[in-house]
Design a protein around this motif. Structure first.
Motif, short mmCIF file in Angstrom:
data_model
loop_
_atom_site.label_atom_id
_atom_site.label_comp_id
_atom_site.label_asym_id
_atom_site.label_seq_id
_atom_site.Cartn_x
_atom_site.Cartn_y
_atom_site.Cartn_z
N SER A 168 0.79 -1.25 0.00
CA SER A 168 0.00 0.00 0.00
C SER A 168 0.81 1.30 0.00
N VAL A 169 2.10 1.21 -0.32
CA VAL A 169 2.89 2.44 -0.36
C VAL A 169 2.71 3.17 -1.69
N GLY A 170 2.09 2.48 -2.67
CA GLY A 170 1.80 3.14 -3.94
C GLY A 170 2.61 2.64 -5.12
N LYS A 171 3.13 1.42 -5.05
CA LYS A 171 3.95 0.88 -6.14
C LYS A 171 3.13 0.72 -7.42
N SER A 172 1.95 0.14 -7.26
CA SER A 172 1.12 -0.09 -8.46
C SER A 172 0.62 1.23 -9.03
N THR A 173 0.30 2.16 -8.14
CA THR A 173 -0.14 3.47 -8.61
C THR A 173 0.99 4.10 -9.44
N PRO A 183 -2.31 -2.12 -13.46
CA PRO A 183 -2.47 -3.06 -12.35
C PRO A 183 -3.64 -2.63 -11.46
N LYS A 184 -4.05 -3.56 -10.63
CA LYS A 184 -5.10 -3.26 -9.66
C LYS A 184 -4.51 -2.37 -8.56
N ILE A 185 -5.27 -1.36 -8.17
CA ILE A 185 -4.82 -0.44 -7.12
C ILE A 185 -5.91 -0.39 -6.07
N ALA A 186 -5.54 -0.58 -4.82
CA ALA A 186 -6.55 -0.51 -3.77
C ALA A 186 -5.89 -0.22 -2.44
N SER A 187 -6.68 0.19 -1.47
CA SER A 187 -6.12 0.61 -0.19
C SER A 187 -5.80 -0.56 0.73
N HIS A 189 -3.96 -4.21 1.81
CA HIS A 189 -2.62 -4.76 1.58
C HIS A 189 -2.66 -5.94 0.61
N PHE A 190 -1.55 -6.16 -0.06
CA PHE A 190 -1.40 -7.27 -1.02
C PHE A 190 -2.43 -7.21 -2.14
N THR A 191 -2.62 -6.02 -2.62
CA THR A 191 -3.48 -5.86 -3.80
C THR A 191 -2.82 -6.55 -4.99
N THR A 192 -1.51 -6.35 -5.08
CA THR A 192 -0.76 -6.95 -6.18
C THR A 192 -0.32 -8.35 -5.77
N LEU A 193 -0.72 -9.34 -6.59
CA LEU A 193 -0.39 -10.73 -6.25
C LEU A 193 0.68 -11.33 -7.15
N PRO A 214 4.70 -7.53 -5.72
CA PRO A 214 3.88 -7.57 -4.51
C PRO A 214 4.63 -6.96 -3.33
N GLY A 215 3.89 -6.42 -2.40
CA GLY A 215 4.51 -5.78 -1.25
C GLY A 215 5.30 -6.76 -0.39
N LEU A 216 6.37 -6.23 0.22
CA LEU A 216 7.18 -7.06 1.13
C LEU A 216 6.81 -6.72 2.56
N ALA A 281 10.10 8.83 -2.44
CA ALA A 281 9.26 9.30 -1.33
C ALA A 281 7.89 9.62 -1.91
N ASN A 282 6.94 8.69 -1.68
CA ASN A 282 5.61 8.85 -2.30
C ASN A 282 4.61 9.47 -1.32
N LYS A 283 3.46 9.82 -1.87
CA LYS A 283 2.33 10.40 -1.12
C LYS A 283 2.70 11.76 -0.53
N ASP A 285 1.69 14.42 -1.51
CA ASP A 285 0.53 15.33 -1.55
C ASP A 285 -0.15 15.42 -0.19
N LEU A 286 0.13 14.45 0.66
CA LEU A 286 -0.50 14.46 1.98
C LEU A 286 0.29 15.38 2.92
N PRO A 287 -0.42 16.02 3.87
CA PRO A 287 0.21 17.05 4.70
C PRO A 287 1.40 16.57 5.54
N ALA A 311 2.35 9.92 -6.59
CA ALA A 311 1.83 9.12 -7.71
C ALA A 311 0.38 9.52 -7.99
N ALA A 312 -0.31 10.00 -6.94
CA ALA A 312 -1.72 10.36 -7.09
C ALA A 312 -1.88 11.64 -7.91
N THR A 313 -1.06 12.64 -7.65
CA THR A 313 -1.21 13.91 -8.38
C THR A 313 -0.20 14.05 -9.52
N1 LIG Z 1 -2.64 10.27 -1.17
C1 LIG Z 1 -2.01 9.44 -1.93
N2 LIG Z 1 -2.42 8.17 -2.03
C2 LIG Z 1 -1.74 7.32 -2.82
C3 LIG Z 1 -0.63 7.73 -3.56
N3 LIG Z 1 -0.16 6.67 -4.27
C4 LIG Z 1 -0.97 5.64 -3.96
N4 LIG Z 1 -1.93 6.02 -3.11
C5 LIG Z 1 -2.99 5.18 -2.53
O1 LIG Z 1 -2.43 4.16 -1.72
C6 LIG Z 1 -3.19 2.95 -1.80
C7 LIG Z 1 -2.33 1.80 -2.20
O2 LIG Z 1 -1.83 1.99 -3.51
P1 LIG Z 1 -1.26 0.82 -4.40
O3 LIG Z 1 -0.64 1.45 -5.59
O4 LIG Z 1 -2.26 -0.23 -4.59
O5 LIG Z 1 -0.12 0.29 -3.40
P2 LIG Z 1 0.91 -0.95 -3.62
O6 LIG Z 1 2.23 -0.49 -3.07
O7 LIG Z 1 0.90 -1.38 -5.02
O8 LIG Z 1 0.28 -2.02 -2.65
P3 LIG Z 1 0.40 -3.63 -2.70
O9 LIG Z 1 0.15 -4.06 -4.10
O10 LIG Z 1 -0.64 -4.09 -1.76
O11 LIG Z 1 1.77 -3.93 -2.22
C8 LIG Z 1 -4.29 3.24 -2.82
O12 LIG Z 1 -5.46 3.55 -2.13
C9 LIG Z 1 -3.79 4.43 -3.58
O13 LIG Z 1 -4.82 5.21 -4.11
C10 LIG Z 1 -0.21 9.09 -3.46
O14 LIG Z 1 0.75 9.56 -4.06
N5 LIG Z 1 -0.93 9.89 -2.62
#
Ligand SMILES: Nc1nc2c(ncn2[C@@H]2O[C@H](COP(=O)(O)OP(=O)(O)OP(=O)(O)O)[C@@H](O)[C@H]2O)c(=O)[nH]1
Ligand SMILES: [Mg+2]
Length: 426
Positions: A168-173, A183-187, A189-193, A214-216, A281-283, A285-287, A311-313
């Motif tokens: 969930s750190v945002g790799k797939s995003t 890829p599938k993106i979701a909040s 854990h282990f969205t990516t298999l 997949p996440g470690l 260093a992802n996310k 955009d968050l405070p 990755a979001a913005t």
């Molecule tokens: N705010 C914010 N949310 C993000 C960002 N990148 C990803 N997310 C959110 O973080 C969650 C997990 O994103 P994924 O891309 O599925 O994460 P992952 O690292 O692939 O996760 P696994 O496949 O489970 O290992 C999702 O809800 C995304 O929308 C970002 O830059 N900012």
């Protein structure tokens, strides 16, 4: 879907049978032997094809049988050998025997070949058995069966870059915004298999391949979670993008995450500790991002290359792509695939000929165990009357008769060699 493993059945072609034939000429009463040898069965050969990236083809075709050699023909004509069955595989394919787990071939460079299943030898025709004592032998060998086995193909993803980090750190995003991968993106854990590959076009004639993995989690190196079966993909990448949720959005500590993942990499394979790495260093955009990043930078020091993004913005994405392309230019192309010593990269082993035999008793039966004799039994066509005689001669010459006698066998006892059961005649 990306396929990185495949199970396949391969069989070399059987050798053609040798022939029993005699010359029939108009004015010759008793023609000599004229049965030709059978042709060799075809090999199954794998060849590396640079353009291939996956084992996806093996999902549809799982059986590879090479054709048999032609039978021997009269007038001393040999059967034709058969054309090898050539199968293309991507570079980086490791071929295992699925039963013994032995490495059959490690296929690395374009055009490299390996024989995966040998075709059987052709049987000898009766011409070859003629000698002064038996000038017109009624013996021919059957063709040797082609080698057959189940194999497992393993392809370590040939990506330049591997995305590594906690779930969930945002790799797939990230891969979804830098490449066409979806890829599938979701909040959760282990969205990516399973790994996703994406080709990144930097827009300046440079491109590279990224693997979203997949996440470690802690303990991944010894099989906890999902990641460990994919750590081997990381082994063959040139650069690691270590993705961190810098906002600590799940109450995580970015620095602790960083240390924990690096420890898993090192515990899995020491070499991964020295693999070039860029911290993403992802996310941001968050405070919480800015403050956490400042603290993180202080802890890791200026040695560590850090690119901050969202990755979001899509903030910082283009800078990241250039940074990766620049870094890749400084890294050798080769360690894409871990180099194996030439002698370790065994293609196929010639089996040493086993001349020995052993005897044991199975109830009332004497069993002779001998690779050489069993092979002969398999090949000998006992429907020709000279064959049995010749086989008896070989048993005498090898000392099997004498050994049986020593072991207590007497006239009329039953002896078995492979599938052949016969009476011992002293
Ligand atoms: N705010 C914010 N949310 C993000 C960002 N990148 C990803 N997310 C959110 O973080 C969650 C997990 O994103 P994924 O891309 O599925 O994460 P992952 O690292 O692939 O996760 P696994 O496949 O489970 O290992 C999702 O809800 C995304 O929308 C970002 O830059 N900012
Ligand atoms: Mg994912």
């Amino acid at each position: 879907m990306f396929v990185d493993e495949a199970k396949v059945y391969v069989k070399g072609g059987d050798g053609g049978n040798g022939m029993v034939a005699f010359r029939r000429e108009k004015y010759v009463d008793m023609g000599g032997p004229a049965g030709g040898d059978g042709g060799k069965g075809a090999d199954v050969v794998f060849i590396v094809e640079e353009g291939l990236r996956t084992l996806v083809d093996f999902r549809y075709k799982r059986h590879f049988k090479a054709v048999r050699g032609e039978n021997g023909r009269p007038k001393n004509q040999h059967g034709a050998g058969a054309q090898d069955l050539v199968v293309k595989v991507p570079p980086g394919t490791v071929v295992y025997d699925d039963d013994t787990q032995e490495v059959i071939a490690d296929l690395v460079t374009h055009g490299q070949t390996a024989v995966i299943a040998k075709g059987g030898k052709g049987g000898r025709g009766n011409v070859r058995f003629a000698n002064p004592k038996n000038p017109a032998p009624h013996i021919a060998e059957k063709g040797e069966p082609g080698e057959e086995r189940y194999i497992r193909l393993e392809l370590k993803v040939l990506a330049d870059v591997g995305l590594v980090g906690f779930p969930s750190v945002g790799k797939s995003t990230l891969i979804s915004v830098i490449s066409a991968a979806k890829p599938k993106i979701a909040s959760y854990h282990f969205t990516t298999l399973s790994p996703n590959l994406g080709v990144v076009d930097a827009g300046d004639y440079r491109s590279f391949v990224v693997a979203d993995l997949p996440g470690l989690i802690e303990g991944a190196h010894e099989g906890v979670g999902l990641g460990h079966q994919f750590l081997r993909h990381v082994e063959r990448t040139r650069l690691i993008l270590h993705v961190i949720d810098m906002a600590g959005s799940e109450g995580r500590d970015p620095y602790e995450d960083y240390v924990a993942i690096n420890r898993e990499l090192e515990l899995y394979n020491e070499k991964l500790a020295t693999r070039p790495q860029i911290v993403v260093a992802n996310k941001m955009d968050l405070p919480e991002g800015a403050e956490n990043l400042a603290e993180f930078k202080q802890k890791v020091g200026s040695e560590v290359q850090i690119i901050s993004i969202s990755a979001a913005t899509r903030m910082g994405i283009q800078e990241l792509i250039y940074a990766v392309a620049d870094r890749l230019e400084t890294l050798p192309q080769v360690p894409l695939v871990e180099e194996v010593e030439q002698e370790e990269r065994l293609l196929y082993k010639a089996e040493p000929e086993d001349k020995e035999f052993t005897i044991h008793r199975d109830n009332e039966m004497y069993v002779v165990v001998s690779a050489k004799l069993e092979k002969m039994v398999e090949r000998m066509d006992f429907s020709h009357y000279d064959a049995a005689e010749r086989f008896a001669f070989i048993l005498r010459k090898m000392g099997v008769d004498q050994a049986l006698r020593k072991y207590g066998a007497v006239d009329g006892d039953t002896v078995r060699i492979g599938d052949l059961v016969f009476d011992f005649i002293d």
